[in-house]
Design a protein around this motif. Structure first.
Motif, PDB file in Angstrom:
ATOM      1  N   ALA A 143       0.815  -1.211   0.000  1.00 38.44           N
ATOM      2  CA  ALA A 143       0.000   0.000   0.000  1.00 38.44           C
ATOM      3  C   ALA A 143       0.848   1.259   0.000  1.00 38.44           C
ATOM      4  N   LEU A 144       2.149   1.119   0.276  1.00 43.00           N
ATOM      5  CA  LEU A 144       2.983   2.304   0.444  1.00 43.00           C
ATOM      6  C   LEU A 144       4.197   2.351  -0.466  1.00 43.00           C
ATOM      7  N   PHE A 145       4.839   1.208  -0.724  1.00 47.71           N
ATOM      8  CA  PHE A 145       6.156   1.218  -1.361  1.00 47.71           C
ATOM      9  C   PHE A 145       6.208   0.272  -2.565  1.00 47.71           C
ATOM     10  N   ALA A 146       7.087   0.603  -3.469  1.00 46.55           N
ATOM     11  CA  ALA A 146       7.456  -0.345  -4.520  1.00 46.55           C
ATOM     12  C   ALA A 146       8.431  -1.354  -3.932  1.00 46.55           C
ATOM     13  N   SER A 147       8.542  -2.505  -4.546  1.00 46.24           N
ATOM     14  CA  SER A 147       9.386  -3.567  -4.010  1.00 46.24           C
ATOM     15  C   SER A 147      10.839  -3.117  -3.856  1.00 46.24           C
ATOM     16  N   GLY A 148      11.377  -3.316  -2.647  1.00 47.77           N
ATOM     17  CA  GLY A 148      12.778  -2.995  -2.378  1.00 47.77           C
ATOM     18  C   GLY A 148      13.078  -1.534  -2.203  1.00 47.77           C
ATOM     19  N   LEU A 149      12.052  -0.671  -2.219  1.00 49.87           N
ATOM     20  CA  LEU A 149      12.279   0.769  -2.084  1.00 49.87           C
ATOM     21  C   LEU A 149      11.642   1.296  -0.792  1.00 49.87           C
ATOM     22  N   ALA A 150      12.056   2.483  -0.367  1.00 42.54           N
ATOM     23  CA  ALA A 150      11.550   3.065   0.878  1.00 42.54           C
ATOM     24  C   ALA A 150      10.807   4.379   0.656  1.00 42.54           C
ATOM     25  N   VAL A 151      10.759   4.852  -0.592  1.00 41.34           N
ATOM     26  CA  VAL A 151      10.039   6.098  -0.882  1.00 41.34           C
ATOM     27  C   VAL A 151       8.543   5.788  -0.990  1.00 41.34           C
ATOM     28  N   VAL A 152       7.722   6.540  -0.247  1.00 41.20           N
ATOM     29  CA  VAL A 152       6.270   6.329  -0.286  1.00 41.20           C
ATOM     30  C   VAL A 152       5.744   6.730  -1.660  1.00 41.20           C
ATOM     31  N   ASN A 183      12.058 -12.184   5.731  1.00 37.13           N
ATOM     32  CA  ASN A 183      13.414 -12.654   6.035  1.00 37.13           C
ATOM     33  C   ASN A 183      14.290 -12.864   4.804  1.00 37.13           C
ATOM     34  N   ILE A 184      13.826 -12.415   3.662  1.00 41.88           N
ATOM     35  CA  ILE A 184      14.655 -12.528   2.452  1.00 41.88           C
ATOM     36  C   ILE A 184      15.665 -11.379   2.448  1.00 41.88           C
ATOM     37  N   PRO A 185      16.952 -11.696   2.419  1.00 41.80           N
ATOM     38  CA  PRO A 185      17.970 -10.636   2.488  1.00 41.80           C
ATOM     39  C   PRO A 185      17.861  -9.673   1.306  1.00 41.80           C
ATOM     40  N   ILE A 186      18.173  -8.427   1.585  1.00 41.14           N
ATOM     41  CA  ILE A 186      18.204  -7.414   0.531  1.00 41.14           C
ATOM     42  C   ILE A 186      19.604  -6.838   0.455  1.00 41.14           C
ATOM     43  N   ASP A 187      20.059  -6.609  -0.741  1.00 36.78           N
ATOM     44  CA  ASP A 187      21.377  -6.011  -0.912  1.00 36.78           C
ATOM     45  C   ASP A 187      21.394  -5.317  -2.269  1.00 36.78           C
ATOM     46  N   ASN A 188      20.989  -4.068  -2.269  1.00 39.55           N
ATOM     47  CA  ASN A 188      20.989  -3.306  -3.509  1.00 39.55           C
ATOM     48  C   ASN A 188      21.785  -2.023  -3.330  1.00 39.55           C
ATOM     49  N   TYR A 189      21.709  -1.140  -4.285  1.00 36.35           N
ATOM     50  CA  TYR A 189      22.540   0.065  -4.245  1.00 36.35           C
ATOM     51  C   TYR A 189      22.124   1.024  -3.126  1.00 36.35           C
ATOM     52  N   GLN A 190      20.874   0.866  -2.589  1.00 34.35           N
ATOM     53  CA  GLN A 190      20.409   1.749  -1.518  1.00 34.35           C
ATOM     54  C   GLN A 190      20.519   1.124  -0.134  1.00 34.35           C
ATOM     55  N   PHE A 191      20.239  -0.156  -0.015  1.00 35.49           N
ATOM     56  CA  PHE A 191      20.155  -0.794   1.304  1.00 35.49           C
ATOM     57  C   PHE A 191      21.005  -2.060   1.344  1.00 35.49           C
ATOM     58  N   SER A 192      21.781  -2.155   2.398  1.00 33.65           N
ATOM     59  CA  SER A 192      22.638  -3.327   2.556  1.00 33.65           C
ATOM     60  C   SER A 192      22.020  -4.406   3.430  1.00 33.65           C
ATOM     61  N   SER A 193      20.883  -4.080   4.079  1.00 32.55           N
ATOM     62  CA  SER A 193      20.245  -5.065   4.955  1.00 32.55           C
ATOM     63  C   SER A 193      18.775  -4.716   5.144  1.00 32.55           C
ATOM     64  N   ASN A 194      18.025  -5.668   5.660  1.00 35.15           N
ATOM     65  CA  ASN A 194      16.616  -5.423   5.983  1.00 35.15           C
ATOM     66  C   ASN A 194      16.458  -4.396   7.098  1.00 35.15           C
ATOM     67  N   TRP A 195      17.482  -4.285   7.966  1.00 34.91           N
ATOM     68  CA  TRP A 195      17.456  -3.243   8.994  1.00 34.91           C
ATOM     69  C   TRP A 195      17.344  -1.865   8.339  1.00 34.91           C
ATOM     70  N   ASP A 196      18.198  -1.629   7.365  1.00 33.34           N
ATOM     71  CA  ASP A 196      18.232  -0.326   6.699  1.00 33.34           C
ATOM     72  C   ASP A 196      16.914  -0.039   5.978  1.00 33.34           C
ATOM     73  N   LEU A 197      16.396  -1.048   5.281  1.00 32.25           N
ATOM     74  CA  LEU A 197      15.157  -0.863   4.537  1.00 32.25           C
ATOM     75  C   LEU A 197      13.995  -0.555   5.476  1.00 32.25           C
ATOM     76  N   ARG A 240       5.115 -14.000   4.106  1.00 32.37           N
ATOM     77  CA  ARG A 240       6.117 -12.941   3.928  1.00 32.37           C
ATOM     78  C   ARG A 240       5.451 -11.607   3.594  1.00 32.37           C
ATOM     79  N   ALA A 241       4.373 -11.647   2.840  1.00 33.36           N
ATOM     80  CA  ALA A 241       3.657 -10.412   2.495  1.00 33.36           C
ATOM     81  C   ALA A 241       3.072  -9.756   3.751  1.00 33.36           C
ATOM     82  N   LYS A 242       2.593 -10.563   4.688  1.00 34.17           N
ATOM     83  CA  LYS A 242       2.061 -10.009   5.936  1.00 34.17           C
ATOM     84  C   LYS A 242       3.166  -9.369   6.770  1.00 34.17           C
ATOM     85  N   ASN A 243       4.340  -9.946   6.710  1.00 31.79           N
ATOM     86  CA  ASN A 243       5.445  -9.434   7.532  1.00 31.79           C
ATOM     87  C   ASN A 243       6.017  -8.129   6.995  1.00 31.79           C
ATOM     88  N   ARG A 244       5.888  -7.888   5.693  1.00 32.01           N
ATOM     89  CA  ARG A 244       6.381  -6.624   5.122  1.00 32.01           C
ATOM     90  C   ARG A 244       5.330  -5.548   5.391  1.00 32.01           C
TER      91      ARG A 244
END
Length: 267
Positions: A143-152, A183-197, A240-244
């Motif tokens: 409802a808020l974000f595109a996959s792997g991104l943090a911009v609303v 719990n799927i790890p993320i590692d892209n040019y913006q975020f190195s971990s799920n913590w950051d995302l 996993r969708a519920k957890n995001r």
């Protein structure tokens, strides 16, 4: 020649004026021993009568004994060491009123949010839950974000504004905005971990809540929990969708378990 009579010199009598204070002292000592004996008795009434009489005899009616209990402790006025029962009752009554008002506030906010969700067909993406510690508004990441991104997403910013306007009616509550991932790890040019995302998503959504300037930023805090607070198993896509998600939690100032048990929880 007449014989002269010899007169013996008169013996001088010793000064006996000391006998008077001495007798008074003996009298006082006797009275003291009587009082001490009376204090060892279990008859409280006799002791009280005796102490009054002794006080009157010594200093005209008031003395230390007037303020002494049978166990030797000092009596104080009620204002010094007694709690007014009515005052205690008022404090309890006041807290009870505050708890009731808080319950009314949070139930009202929940009802408004539920009505908004229903009116806008968002039941699959948002839900609310009220318990003994907080009112939580859970928003799916879709409802808020595109996959792997943090911009609303621009079309989703209105949701944050709508929630913000509802919160304006209840400005005294602390608000926690938290981000969560699967719990799927993320590692892209913006975020190195799920913590950051998760942290970035919580922060960005909180900024939208505060964008109109009518809410106090001091009441808000944002945090990222990454994958470590799941609400469903991560072994399926649906889980996993519920957890995001992003959660906006309105924190209670008073815990009231009894009231919380009567609240219907949206699922």
């Amino acid at each position: 020649m007449s014989k002269k009579t010899r007169h013996e010199p008169h013996e001088e009598h010793a000064d006996e004026s000391w006998l008077i204070p001495y007798a008074d002292l003996l009298t006082l000592l006797l009275a003291l021993f009587i009082v001490l004996y009376g204090m060892s008795s279990t008859d409280a009434k006799k002791f009280e009568d005796m102490s009054k009489a002794f006080s009157v005899a010594l200093n005209g009616g008031s003395g230390v004994l007037d303020h002494s209990s049978i166990d030797g402790s000092t009596k104080n006025t009620p204002q010094e060491n007694e709690i007014d029962p009515s005052s205690s009752k008022n404090i309890s009554k006041s807290r009870s009123q505050l708890v009731r008002q808080e319950q009314i506030d949070l139930e009202k906010l929940k009802q408004r949010m539920d009505q908004y969700i229903k009116s806008n067909g968002l039941s699959a993406q948002l839900n609310t839950k009220l318990n003994q510690s907080q009112l939580t508004i859970t928003i799916s990441d879709q409802a808020l974000f595109a996959s792997g991104l943090a911009v609303v997403k621009p079309e989703s910013q209105q949701l944050g504004i709508a929630i913000s306007k509802m919160l304006e009616s209840f400005p005294d509550y602390d608000i926690v905005v938290s981000g969560h991932t699967d719990n799927i790890p993320i590692d892209n040019y913006q975020f190195s971990s799920n913590w950051d995302l998760s942290s970035s998503r919580a922060l960005n959504f909180m900024k939208i809540l505060l964008s109109d300037g009518k809410l106090d930023p001091r009441k808000f805090v944002n945090t990222g929990f990454g994958e470590y607070h799941p609400i469903a198993p991560n072994d399926t896509e649906a889980g996993r969708a519920k957890n995001r998600r992003v959660e906006v939690s309105v924190i209670r100032k008073y815990q009231n378990e009894t009231a919380a048990q009567t609240v219907s929880v949206a699922k």
